[in-house]
Design an enzyme around this catalytic site. Structure first.
Site, PDB file in Angstrom:
ATOM      1  N   ASP A 129       0.834  -1.201   0.000  1.00  0.00           N
ATOM      2  CA  ASP A 129       0.000   0.000   0.000  1.00  0.00           C
ATOM      3  C   ASP A 129       0.869   1.251   0.000  1.00  0.00           C
ATOM      4  O   ASP A 129       2.032   1.205   0.379  1.00  0.00           O
ATOM      5  CB  ASP A 129      -0.947   0.014   1.205  1.00  0.00           C
ATOM      6  N   GLU A 193       0.120  -1.005   5.778  1.00  0.00           N
ATOM      7  CA  GLU A 193       1.219  -0.508   6.629  1.00  0.00           C
ATOM      8  C   GLU A 193       1.088   0.989   6.846  1.00  0.00           C
ATOM      9  O   GLU A 193       1.327   1.497   7.933  1.00  0.00           O
ATOM     10  CB  GLU A 193       2.566  -0.835   5.969  1.00  0.00           C
TER      11      GLU A 193
HETATM   12  N1  LIG Z   1       5.214   3.995   8.061  1.00  0.00           N
HETATM   13  C1  LIG Z   1       4.221   5.038   8.260  1.00  0.00           C
HETATM   14  C2  LIG Z   1       2.910   4.455   8.711  1.00  0.00           C
HETATM   15  C3  LIG Z   1       2.881   3.933  10.105  1.00  0.00           C
HETATM   16  C4  LIG Z   1       2.196   4.635  11.088  1.00  0.00           C
HETATM   17  C5  LIG Z   1       2.104   4.140  12.383  1.00  0.00           C
HETATM   18  C6  LIG Z   1       2.701   2.914  12.711  1.00  0.00           C
HETATM   19  C7  LIG Z   1       3.402   2.188  11.727  1.00  0.00           C
HETATM   20  C8  LIG Z   1       3.466   2.718  10.423  1.00  0.00           C
HETATM   21  C9  LIG Z   1       4.736   6.100   9.233  1.00  0.00           C
HETATM   22  O1  LIG Z   1       5.798   5.945   9.771  1.00  0.00           O
HETATM   23  O2  LIG Z   1       4.043   7.061   9.448  1.00  0.00           O
HETATM   24  C1  LIG Z   2      11.344   4.810   3.637  1.00  0.00           C
HETATM   25  C2  LIG Z   2      10.962   4.285   4.981  1.00  0.00           C
HETATM   26  C3  LIG Z   2       9.531   4.620   5.375  1.00  0.00           C
HETATM   27  C4  LIG Z   2       9.079   3.786   6.521  1.00  0.00           C
HETATM   28  C5  LIG Z   2       7.776   4.108   7.063  1.00  0.00           C
HETATM   29  C6  LIG Z   2       6.667   4.287   6.052  1.00  0.00           C
HETATM   30  O1  LIG Z   2       6.216   3.318   5.417  1.00  0.00           O
HETATM   31  O2  LIG Z   2       6.254   5.438   5.867  1.00  0.00           O
HETATM   32 ZN   LIG Z   3       5.319   5.312   4.053  1.00  0.00          ZN
HETATM   33 ZN   LIG Z   4       6.763   2.138   4.006  1.00  0.00          ZN
END
Ligand SMILES: N[C@@H](Cc1ccccc1)C(=O)O
Ligand SMILES: CCCCCC(=O)O
Ligand SMILES: [Zn+2]
Ligand SMILES: [Zn+2]
Length: 508
Positions: A129, A193
């Protein structure tokens, strides 16, 4: 007494034999047969394979798998991605070594059988996603997969389709070559995610747990190769994140009387909330550099010889120069995130009409919690700092920083990842570090303590704004390297490296 000639010859032969045996033992690493890392080279793949890997990534980017909010995926796109996979990776889906399962409707779990059931499996995780886009800022349509100047443009190229598709592409190429893994492994591709992974990764982890699975290590996204982002470092740095920040999402709400804007009260909901937000923001400038320095001081000490004067002197004497360094680091958002708990005011909604006093004002504050802090500590800090009963503070979502994963010379997972990075990218420096963003890894904490976050994305200062931002893109060369990285990581995970790896959670 004269030693007979025949005895001298026997003595000489025996001593030569002992030397040969000793040399053989030393070169074999203490008596255990140690495989050799397969040398990585740009010729790992044929020109036809390089064309196929690029067209597979483009096709994946062209599917707009946007995860809008919790449990609200774009179902048509998720189904399109489900149909895309067997077309892109026929070898994976037809191999009797691989079992594919759909988890929580749109996530994917691949189980790859190993020939040696005595070796503890590992898992490669990623997500399909992507975050939404603001079309007006893109040079090319964000889901076009347009190629220009050696780059493939599109939402998800960096985060995280290069990894999700790259892992499966590497497996496809290995199976095409008849490779049979010794160590079993899983490939988990989550579908939510970007909204926390509470449907995809959480259910994949629960499925594995219900089957009694224990993992030797996990590799996910979360850190990259920093290309001249750390000031004064001559070499690019591959940071394998062995820990990850926590996160806290706060809602701040203020309700006041409404009425005609011609007769305003002394204070309005917007004014009260604005001063609460700015005092929370000011407080977040609190430095944790000393903890940060403590956490990676070894890395900095490794860095020092690689640094140019006078930085090498400064970094070797942080006891004196830490405040200056901290102020320098905080000027750069990605470096600033390394040395503190960060506060981002991500939403601010207030007011109903230009001539009506605003009855309510709402703000969302997104904190990424440094390993030196905790959610509970932040809640107390917020109450103390805002110190205004008219501001209603609610914690919507939160989790503490993750524990630091093993990264010493006995840590199997860390050593496999490190040696593979050095194998594929001999020009980079490898250090353990901190993921300032959050990932799906926290869902897998019960399956292994070896949680590592790293994708060999070659990121410059300018690229940091492309992640979740406009003009996200990946160079064709870097994507080929990423597929090669996984291609060698899977093979290297089959090596019995010179590690006395023991049963404390990361046994072979
Ligand atoms: N990876 C994304 C989405 C995320 C949010 C909360 C927990 C895990 C992942 C971020 O860091 O914002
Ligand atoms: C490039 C790394 C990003 C990790 C967290 C996210 O998916 O937003
Ligand atoms: Zn991301
Ligand atoms: Zn990511």
């Amino acid at each position: 007494m004269q030693v007979p000639g025949w005895l001298r010859i026997v003595f000489l032969a025996v001593s030569l034999l002992c030397c040969a045996l000793l040399l053989r033992t030393l070169s074999a690493g203490g008596g255990r047969k140690v495989d050799r890392l397969r040398a990585a080279s740009a010729a790992d793949f044929t020109p036809g394979e390089n064309e196929r890997l690029l067209s597979n990534l483009r096709a994946a980017v062209q599917i707009p798998t946007v995860s809008l909010a919790r449990a609200q995926p774009d179902t048509a796109a998720m189904e399109a991605f489900r149909d895309y996979l067997p077309q892109a990776f026929p070898g994976v889906f037809s191999s009797d070594l691989v079992r594919h399962e759909i988890i929580a409707n749109y996530s994917h779990l691949f189980t790859v059988r190993g020939s040696d059931p005595g070796l503890r499996p590992y898992i490669l995780t990623a997500h399909l996603d992507v975050v939404p886009v603001a079309e007006e800022k893109w040079d090319f349509p964000p889901f076009s997969g347009e190629e220009s100047d050696g780059y493939l443009y599109g939402r998800g190229t960096l985060d995280d389709k290069a990894s999700a598709v790259g892992i499966l592409q590497a497996l496809e190429f290995l199976l095409n070559r008849g490779y049979v893994p010794r160590r079993a492994f899983y490939v988990a591709i989550g579908h939510d995610e970007e909204v926390g992974g509470d449907n995809g990764a959480r259910n994949i982890a629960a499925t594995l747990e219900s089957r009694g699975v224990k993992l030797s290590f996990l590799l996910d996204e979360g850190s990259v190769i920093l290309d001249h982002i750390i000031p004064g470092l001559k070499k690019p740095v591959a940071v394998i994140a062995v820990t990850e920040k926590g996160q806290a999402l706060f809602s701040l709400k203020v309700n006041t009387q409404t009425g005609h804007s011609s007769m305003p009260m002394r204070e309005s909901s917007i004014g009260i909330l604005a001063s609460a937000v700015s005092s929370a923001w000011a407080k977040s400038l609190f430095k944790v550099f000393y903890e940060f320095y403590y956490f990676i001081n070894v890395s900095f000490l490794i860095f020092v010889p690689q640094m140019s004067f006078p930085l090498n002197i400064i970094m070797a004497n942080l006891w004196l120069f830490a405040p200056i360094i901290s102020r320098t680091l905080e000027k750069n958002p990605s470096m600033n995130a390394l040395v503190r708990t960060t506060t981002a005011v991500t939403e601010f909604h207030a007011g109903i009409k230009p001539n009506v006093l605003p009855p309510t004002a709402n703000a969302t504050l997104n904190f990424r919690i440094h390993p030196a802090h905790s959610v509970q500590g932040l809640i107390e800090e917020m109450r103390y700092t805002i110190d205004d009963d008219r501001v209603k503070i609610d914690l919507l979502y939160g989790f503490d920083p993750l524990p630091t994963s093993p990264h010493d010379e006995l840590a199997f997972g860390y050593q496999i990842i490190r040696t593979t990075v050095e194998n594929v990218f001999p020009e980079v420096f490898v250090i353990p570090g901190l993921s300032v963003a959050n990932t799906d890894t926290r869902h897998y904490q019960h399956l292994t303590e070896g949680l590592y976050r790293f994708v060999p994305l070659w990121i410059t200062q300018e690229d940091t704004g492309r992640i979740h931002g406009p003009n996200e893109r990946i160079s064709v060369k870097n994507y080929e390297e990423i597929v090669r990285f996984y291609f060698h990581l899977i093979q290297n995970s089959d090596l019995n490296l010179r590690l006395n790896v023991h049963s404390s959670g990361h046994e072979l």
